[in-house]
Each structure stands twice: as C-alpha cells, then as structure tokens.
Design a protein around this motif. Structure first.
Motif, PDB file in Angstrom:
ATOM      1  N   LEU A 112     -52.821 -29.350  33.243  1.00  0.00           N
ATOM      2  CA  LEU A 112     -52.827 -29.779  34.643  1.00  0.00           C
ATOM      3  C   LEU A 112     -52.148 -31.136  34.752  1.00  0.00           C
ATOM      4  O   LEU A 112     -52.788 -32.183  34.712  1.00  0.00           O
ATOM      5  CB  LEU A 112     -54.267 -29.849  35.166  1.00  0.00           C
ATOM      6  N   GLY A 113     -50.845 -31.129  34.856  1.00  0.00           N
ATOM      7  CA  GLY A 113     -50.101 -32.371  34.991  1.00  0.00           C
ATOM      8  C   GLY A 113     -50.328 -33.295  33.815  1.00  0.00           C
ATOM      9  O   GLY A 113     -50.149 -32.919  32.653  1.00  0.00           O
ATOM     10  N   ASN A 114     -50.762 -34.524  34.103  1.00  0.00           N
ATOM     11  CA  ASN A 114     -50.972 -35.534  33.063  1.00  0.00           C
ATOM     12  C   ASN A 114     -52.399 -35.566  32.526  1.00  0.00           C
ATOM     13  O   ASN A 114     -52.741 -36.454  31.737  1.00  0.00           O
ATOM     14  CB  ASN A 114     -50.614 -36.923  33.615  1.00  0.00           C
ATOM     15  N   ALA A 133     -45.955 -39.011  39.750  1.00  0.00           N
ATOM     16  CA  ALA A 133     -47.064 -38.578  40.606  1.00  0.00           C
ATOM     17  C   ALA A 133     -46.766 -37.256  41.311  1.00  0.00           C
ATOM     18  O   ALA A 133     -47.642 -36.380  41.417  1.00  0.00           O
ATOM     19  CB  ALA A 133     -47.376 -39.672  41.636  1.00  0.00           C
ATOM     20  N   PHE A 134     -45.527 -37.087  41.791  1.00  0.00           N
ATOM     21  CA  PHE A 134     -45.188 -35.857  42.515  1.00  0.00           C
ATOM     22  C   PHE A 134     -45.347 -34.631  41.630  1.00  0.00           C
ATOM     23  O   PHE A 134     -46.024 -33.661  41.989  1.00  0.00           O
ATOM     24  CB  PHE A 134     -43.763 -35.944  43.062  1.00  0.00           C
ATOM     25  N   TRP A 135     -44.713 -34.664  40.462  1.00  0.00           N
ATOM     26  CA  TRP A 135     -44.763 -33.498  39.581  1.00  0.00           C
ATOM     27  C   TRP A 135     -46.158 -33.303  38.999  1.00  0.00           C
ATOM     28  O   TRP A 135     -46.564 -32.172  38.706  1.00  0.00           O
ATOM     29  CB  TRP A 135     -43.727 -33.635  38.467  1.00  0.00           C
ATOM     30  N   HIS A 136     -46.890 -34.393  38.795  1.00  0.00           N
ATOM     31  CA  HIS A 136     -48.275 -34.292  38.329  1.00  0.00           C
ATOM     32  C   HIS A 136     -49.094 -33.413  39.278  1.00  0.00           C
ATOM     33  O   HIS A 136     -49.743 -32.448  38.856  1.00  0.00           O
ATOM     34  CB  HIS A 136     -48.875 -35.690  38.216  1.00  0.00           C
ATOM     35  N   TRP A 137     -49.051 -33.739  40.584  1.00  0.00           N
ATOM     36  CA  TRP A 137     -49.816 -32.966  41.547  1.00  0.00           C
ATOM     37  C   TRP A 137     -49.186 -31.612  41.829  1.00  0.00           C
ATOM     38  O   TRP A 137     -49.895 -30.637  42.141  1.00  0.00           O
ATOM     39  CB  TRP A 137     -49.984 -33.763  42.834  1.00  0.00           C
ATOM     40  N   PHE A 138     -47.885 -31.523  41.725  1.00  0.00           N
ATOM     41  CA  PHE A 138     -47.205 -30.231  41.916  1.00  0.00           C
ATOM     42  C   PHE A 138     -47.700 -29.220  40.887  1.00  0.00           C
ATOM     43  O   PHE A 138     -48.005 -28.069  41.218  1.00  0.00           O
ATOM     44  CB  PHE A 138     -45.688 -30.419  41.798  1.00  0.00           C
ATOM     45  N   ILE A 153     -50.559 -29.379  39.131  1.00  0.00           N
ATOM     46  CA  ILE A 153     -51.989 -29.113  39.343  1.00  0.00           C
ATOM     47  C   ILE A 153     -52.198 -28.107  40.473  1.00  0.00           C
ATOM     48  O   ILE A 153     -52.890 -27.090  40.318  1.00  0.00           O
ATOM     49  CB  ILE A 153     -52.744 -30.426  39.642  1.00  0.00           C
ATOM     50  N   VAL A 154     -51.589 -28.389  41.628  1.00  0.00           N
ATOM     51  CA  VAL A 154     -51.766 -27.509  42.789  1.00  0.00           C
ATOM     52  C   VAL A 154     -51.202 -26.123  42.511  1.00  0.00           C
ATOM     53  O   VAL A 154     -51.838 -25.097  42.810  1.00  0.00           O
ATOM     54  CB  VAL A 154     -51.099 -28.130  44.035  1.00  0.00           C
ATOM     55  N   THR A 195     -50.760 -24.598  39.604  1.00  0.00           N
ATOM     56  CA  THR A 195     -51.551 -23.878  38.599  1.00  0.00           C
ATOM     57  C   THR A 195     -52.855 -23.362  39.183  1.00  0.00           C
ATOM     58  O   THR A 195     -53.209 -22.181  39.023  1.00  0.00           O
ATOM     59  CB  THR A 195     -51.844 -24.797  37.397  1.00  0.00           C
TER      60      THR A 195
END
Length: 300
Positions: free
Chosen positions: A82-84, A4-9, A11-12, A14
């Motif tokens: 964008l992440g996942n 979850a952390f890297w997913h949003w990292f 996205i934000v 990019t």
C-alpha cells in the motif's frame, strides 16, 4: 519512495480493487438459477432450444474466492503493498536480497579460503581453482574475450603467447584489478596517404607477410621517425606501454592491408575495465589462474 500522489493512488486503487472483487462475488451469489419451478436463463437461445442458463456459483467455490480476499488483506497488513506503508514485518525485497547475498558470500568464502595461501603456480595447477576461475571468467569476461578466451577483433586472444602487457602473474593480476587503457594515436595527418601506404607495407614485412621491398624500405624510414618510440626499433613492442609486437601473426584488430590502413590512419582506443570493485581479491586471483592456464594449455 513514492511521492504523496502516487502513495495514495496505489492505496486507493488497491483497496478499491479488493472491495470491487468482494462486491462482485456477493452480488453474483444472489443470482438464482430458479424462479419458482422455472429455470432462470440469460435470455440467450441458440438452435431454437439451446438455452444459456444463469446459475449462481457453488457455495464452496464462492468461499474459496472469499479466502483469497482475506489473504490479500492479511498480506497488505504484514507486507508492503500500500504505497509507502512497509507492513508490520518491515520486509523489503532489497533487504531480503542483501541477506541472501551475505549468506551466499559466507558459503562461498568457505570455498575460497582453501586457495588464500596458495602460490600462483599452485593455483594454476589446481583443477578446482581453475574450474572456479573459469566460471567467474564466464560471468565477467566472456562477453569480450569469448567463452573460450580466444577473443575477437579489438579483444585479445588469451590462449596464445602474445601478451600486450606481459604474462607474469603480477601483470595479469594488475590488468584484471585496475584495467588497461591502450591508445594508438592517429598518424594519418602526419604521414599522408602515401606515407600510410608505405608504413602499412613495412608492418606487413615485419610480420612476415609478402611486401614490396621498395615501399617497405620507405615505410621503415617513416616507422623509425613516428612509430619506433612505442613499438621499438625491431617492432617487438613494449609491454610497459601495451604496444603490440608487430613481428608475429597475432593481431588485435587484424593484419590485412585495409585494417592496418585504418589503424595507422585513425588510431585505436582499447579499454579493459577495472574489476577491483566487481571481484574480490580471492576471485581475481582465481580468474588470473584460469587466464594463465589457457595460455599454458596451448603448449606455447
């Protein structure tokens, strides 16, 4: 799959980077090259009268940058980035690779089908089959046996007539498919330093090298006690065990006294990896045809 952390990292980071580019472009477009009748400048002056001006980007150039931002946003909608989030097309690089491999296999299978019903001797005599086998050999075997098949210390020379496990079609095919594990047990503790020396001299004599007769005779007695079970009473080896022939001049690790001493004292462990899962049966047959053609080409 990112947590979850890297997913949003991702996205934000990019989206923020794209928005930052857009802001920078539209901020710089407002910079005017003129103020009234004066020419705007950065305030930098060199050589008393060389002034660095501050002019905005040409509009057409600015619009090209805007198009790249629009393209980036559209790409992120259709493709993963964008992440996942997979994108609406559901494309993945793994999926594309698998599709390309399937297509390549289908095209290659059309070529291999011509060789499916060929007998081994026909494959060996067929130039196209041997050529394909040579290319497969270069990809899967050359790192050990060399690009010319002549091997290296610890890796057999495939161009001569010295075969550890035999040179029949089935024996070579088995070596490629299932691999081989050759073990020479260490004899240093059983023979002692003097016994190792005597055995080395006797092995040299077996291979036709000059050897001290007295030491060789003593070495034969030790050979008959500890070595005959694998290498045979006459030293010609045993293909069933992968025990090499000691009466020729083909040496897997070398035939100098120093190398023979090392071999007898500490033993050897050779491994030919299995290619059952790396090469299909059709490809293994072509590699076997190429390997056997190497030996045939020498005239031995």
């Amino acid at each position: 799959m990112l947590n979850a952390f890297w997913h949003w990292f991702v996205i934000v980071g990019t989206i923020a980077s794209i928005l930052a580019c857009w802001w920078l472009l539209h901020w710089t477009k407002g910079v005017s090259g003129r103020k009234g009748n004066e020419v705007g400048s950065t305030g930098h002056v060199w050589d008393e009268d060389l002034i660095e001006l501050n002019a905005p980007l040409p509009r057409w150039w600015l619009h090209l940058f805007n198009l790249t931002i629009i393209f980036a946003l559209a790409y992120l909608v259709f493709y993963p980035g964008l992440g996942n989030i997979d994108g609406i097309l559901g494309w993945t690089q793994v999926q594309q690779l698998e599709q390309e491999l399937e297509q390549a296999d289908a095209r290659q299978q059309e070529v291999f089908e011509r060789f499916t019903d060929m007998r081994p001797e026909e494959l060996i005599a067929d130039a196209e089959a041997v050529g394909i086998g040579r290319r497969l050999f270069g990809n899967y075997c050359a790192m050990c046996h060399g690009s010319d098949g002549r091997g290296a210390p610890g890796f057999p020379n495939l161009t001569d007539d010295a075969w550890l496990y035999g040179n029949s079609w089935e024996q070579v095919a088995t070596s490629i498919r299932d691999g081989r594990a050759g073990v020479m047990p260490p004899m240093g503790a059983a023979l002692g330093e003097e016994g190792v020396l005597e055995t080395v001299v006797y092995v040299q004599q077996l291979s036709g090298q000059k050897a001290d007769p007295g030491l060789a005779a003593a070495g034969k007695q030790r050979y008959d006690t500890l070595c005959v079970a694998c290498h045979g009473p006459d030293g010609t080896g045993n293909p069933m065990l992968g025990a090499p022939n000691l009466t020729d001049d083909a040496w897997l690790y070398g035939g100098t006294p120093a190398v023979l001493t090392e071999t007898i004292t500490n033993g050897r462990n050779g491994n030919m990896p299995a290619h059952r899962d790396l090469l299909s049966e059709e490809r293994r047959r072509l590699v076997a045809a190429y390997v056997l053609s190497l030996s045939a080409d020498t005239g031995d």
